[in-house]
Design a protein around this motif. Structure first.
Motif, short mmCIF file in Angstrom:
data_model
loop_
_atom_site.label_atom_id
_atom_site.label_comp_id
_atom_site.label_asym_id
_atom_site.label_seq_id
_atom_site.Cartn_x
_atom_site.Cartn_y
_atom_site.Cartn_z
N PHE A 298 18.97 1.10 41.34
CA PHE A 298 18.25 2.36 41.13
C PHE A 298 17.93 3.05 42.44
CE2 PHE A 298 14.35 4.83 40.77
CZ PHE A 298 14.76 5.76 39.83
N SER A 299 17.37 2.30 43.40
CA SER A 299 17.01 2.93 44.68
C SER A 299 18.26 3.46 45.38
CB SER A 299 16.23 1.98 45.57
OG SER A 299 16.95 0.78 45.75
N GLU A 300 19.37 2.71 45.25
CA GLU A 300 20.61 3.17 45.87
C GLU A 300 21.11 4.46 45.22
OE1 GLU A 300 23.35 -0.14 45.78
OE2 GLU A 300 21.88 -1.28 46.98
N SER A 301 21.09 4.52 43.88
CA SER A 301 21.63 5.71 43.24
C SER A 301 20.71 6.92 43.46
CB SER A 301 21.92 5.48 41.75
OG SER A 301 20.77 5.10 41.08
N LEU A 302 19.39 6.65 43.51
CA LEU A 302 18.45 7.76 43.78
C LEU A 302 18.69 8.30 45.19
CD1 LEU A 302 16.08 9.54 43.02
CD2 LEU A 302 14.52 7.71 43.70
N THR B 289 18.46 11.04 37.52
CA THR B 289 17.93 9.85 38.19
C THR B 289 16.42 9.99 38.40
OG1 THR B 289 20.04 9.82 39.36
CG2 THR B 289 18.40 8.24 40.08
N ALA C 174 12.06 -1.62 40.82
CA ALA C 174 13.27 -1.35 40.04
C ALA C 174 14.44 -2.12 40.66
CB ALA C 174 13.55 0.15 40.03
N PRO C 175 15.49 -2.39 39.88
CA PRO C 175 16.65 -3.07 40.44
C PRO C 175 17.21 -2.29 41.63
CG PRO C 175 16.87 -2.81 38.06
CD PRO C 175 15.66 -2.04 38.47
N ALA C 176 17.85 -3.00 42.56
CA ALA C 176 18.37 -2.37 43.79
C ALA C 176 19.28 -1.19 43.46
CB ALA C 176 19.11 -3.40 44.64
N LYS D 258 13.14 -0.65 49.74
CA LYS D 258 13.76 -1.69 48.91
C LYS D 258 14.29 -2.83 49.77
CE LYS D 258 14.86 -3.15 44.89
NZ LYS D 258 13.85 -3.47 43.90
N ILE E 251 13.56 5.50 50.80
CA ILE E 251 13.78 4.79 49.54
C ILE E 251 14.56 3.51 49.78
CG2 ILE E 251 15.04 4.91 47.33
CD1 ILE E 251 14.26 7.96 47.33
N VAL E 252 15.67 3.64 50.53
CA VAL E 252 16.51 2.47 50.78
C VAL E 252 15.77 1.45 51.64
CG1 VAL E 252 18.61 1.73 51.96
CG2 VAL E 252 18.68 3.70 50.44
#
Lengths: 201, 201
Positions: A42-46, B16, A38-40, B54, B50-51
């Protein structure tokens, strides 16, 4: 299951995701790969949503549901009927009832049920807080919406016994055949309740 | 589904989490509540994993599987047979084959299949990188393990056509009835393959 040939950060993410309820290792692997692709953003907001939830969410000081301030959204809402309290075991039950759109009163979350086997007595639950509300607020009815399990029924009976002397009406949510349910496959306890609690048409 | 009465951080986490594959809103709600109730260490390690995934995971420069360095764990492993390459569509397929414990060669991840309908031609996949490996490494066999779908079969045929002239043996993984599968419920294409590819006992 062995996870050979995977970079350490992915293995660790899979391992951590596997600890979530209902997420097995295969599922966790699929989720980890999705997060990876997924775009970066998404992982940041999750990641941020997870930390934020844990940091900013506390308990409502009236009903003990989750809240981000002293009071939850429902207790703050002046449009809700404060004279009816629906007692539930867990916040998830509250959400399920809210989804039905049938209830405009307020809630009280016990955070469990009385369970002598697990060593959970009335003092472990938010019962004295409920009694305090009944004594200080103008409450006319308490709907007990604990689960139809042995513990849920015992907790309902216990609550009824201590609430009735306060002059507050105590009711129990109806049990019966779920809408869309199949009588043929229904368990005998539910069928028994459905027949006993039949309504005249 | 409406999520009334929930503090904003939880609603956002649920929203999310719902974007993850196979996670509906009810499931996301359950996960969010689990995260909320778990010790703070869990939400922190999940968020960090998660971070990290990525940030730190890239592609192996040889086989294009995921890696945290230039080469993945398998390509780095001197114990693996570098003369056999198993070609897969996605890293998840690689993991599935690794779990079987039956393969000790190396892999090559195409990152998709040829699909004219979706506008994916051979140049969109890691095919020229595979050909480069076959020309520069000492490879004796390429096992094509794309899925038994129309696109997977077409990709397998395409690869066979361009690999054979290089003097490398090309094989296809076997198709048939899965172990534990029920012949009665098996689709006719699988049954047809199973009969056509029967082995003498």
């Amino acid at each position: 299951m062995r996870q050979t040939g995977l970079p350490e950060p992915i293995s660790r993410l899979i391992e951590t995701l596997s600890k979530l309820p209902g997420i097995g290792e295969k599922n966790a692997t699929r989720l980890a790969f999705y997060i990876l692709r997924a775009p970066a953003g998404f992982s940041e907001s999750l990641s941020k949503a997870i930390v934020d939830t844990k940091k900013r969410v506390t308990f409502c000081q009236t009903c003990y549901s989750f809240a981000s301030e002293n009071l939850c959204e429902i207790c703050k809402d002046t449009g809700r009927d404060k004279t009816i309290i629906c007692v539930v075991e867990e916040p998830l039950d509250l959400i399920a009832i809210e989804r039905s759109g049938e209830f405009r009163g307020t809630y009280h979350v016990l955070h469990g049920v009385i369970s002598p086997i697990e060593g959970i007595g009335p003092e472990e639950l938010k019962i004295k807080e409920l009694i305090h509300r009944l004594k200080t607020e103008n409450v006319k009815e308490v709907i007990i919406a604990t689960n139809p399990s042995v513990e849920g029924e015992a907790t309902a009976l216990y609550l009824a016994k201590i609430i009735k002397p306060l002059g507050v009406k105590v009711t129990r949510i109806a049990h019966g055949i779920p809408v869309g349910g199949d009588i043929e496959y229904m368990d005998e306890v539910t069928l028994g309740k459905a027949i006993k609690d039949r309504k005249q048409l």
